[in-house]
Design a protein around this motif. Structure first.
Motif, mmCIF file in Angstrom:
data_model
loop_
_atom_site.group_PDB
_atom_site.id
_atom_site.type_symbol
_atom_site.label_atom_id
_atom_site.label_comp_id
_atom_site.label_asym_id
_atom_site.label_seq_id
_atom_site.Cartn_x
_atom_site.Cartn_y
_atom_site.Cartn_z
ATOM 1 N N PHE A 1 -0.877 119.843 36.907
ATOM 2 C CA PHE A 1 -0.115 121.037 36.558
ATOM 3 C C PHE A 1 1.381 120.767 36.719
ATOM 4 C CE2 PHE A 1 -0.697 121.226 41.077
ATOM 5 C CZ PHE A 1 0.528 121.657 41.548
ATOM 6 N N GLU B 1 -1.211 123.823 32.791
ATOM 7 C CA GLU B 1 -2.152 122.771 33.153
ATOM 8 C C GLU B 1 -2.252 121.765 32.017
ATOM 9 O OE1 GLU B 1 -5.932 124.353 34.388
ATOM 10 O OE2 GLU B 1 -5.016 125.554 35.979
ATOM 11 N N ILE C 1 -4.589 118.864 39.888
ATOM 12 C CA ILE C 1 -5.382 120.062 40.125
ATOM 13 C C ILE C 1 -6.594 119.623 40.938
ATOM 14 C CG2 ILE C 1 -6.717 121.909 39.064
ATOM 15 C CD1 ILE C 1 -4.858 121.570 36.580
#
Length: 184
Positions: free
Chosen positions: A113, A128, A169
């Motif tokens: 991200f 993202e 992430i």
């Protein structure tokens, strides 16, 4: 829950990120000078352990299919007087290494991200992305990504008060692994 954890991690840990290598002065123009927003990897989100499918829930190094590492990042910015925004260009390199359970892998997807924080460290934008690393004969691989993030600012002098925070992430399992095995 995962996205909430990631959002909180960005907001809480962005102040801990290493921004020194990215901060720079903008181009000299007429009017007040400006600085680029500070930028850095969120503490604890610079490594992504990829566990083999079906591996036991207890995160152990023997269960890793691969490990992704946040590599070098660099960037710069330019201020647009017409739109009152800073365009921040970010170049990121990633590396990955096969783990004990990933010897048959040909490539690995690495989700990450990029977030923009206000001067008060409130999240303004979050996007993202993912990159794919192709493994070579030495069980390693690299990937490079480029992004331009546009940040509306109140004035040119406020540009340096904003921050860019980025990282992988992570699931709760990956985050716990990083805390225990990587000392985060």
């Amino acid at each position: 829950m995962r996205n909430l954890l990631i959002c909180l991690t960005v907001v809480l840990l962005a102040g801990c990120s290493s921004a020194a290598s990215m901060v720079g002065l903008g181009k000299k123009e007429e009017g007040p000078a400006y600085s680029c927003p500070a930028a850095g990897v969120v503490y604890g989100a610079d490594i992504i352990p990829i566990f083999a499918p079906g591996s036991p829930p207890k995160p152990e190094p023997a269960n890793l299919a691969a490990t992704g590492l946040w590599g070098r990042y660099e960037g710069g910015c330019a201020y647009n007087n017409k739109t009152n925004e800073v365009a921040f260009t970010l170049n990121i390199s990633f590396t990955a290494q096969k783990g004990p359970m990933g010897q048959k892998l040909e490539k690995q997807n690495l989700p990450y991200f990029v977030a923009v924080l206000s001067p008060e460290e409130k999240m303004l934008q979050r996007e993202e992305f993912s990159t794919t690393v192709d493994f070579d004969n030495a069980s390693a691989g690299t990937s490079t990504e480029k992004h331009t993030i546009r940040i509306p600012v109140r004035s040119k002098a406020d540009a340096g008060k904003y921050k860019l925070a980025f990282g992988f992430i992570l699931t709760n399992r990956q985050l716990n692994y990083n805390k225990v095995k990587n000392g985060y």
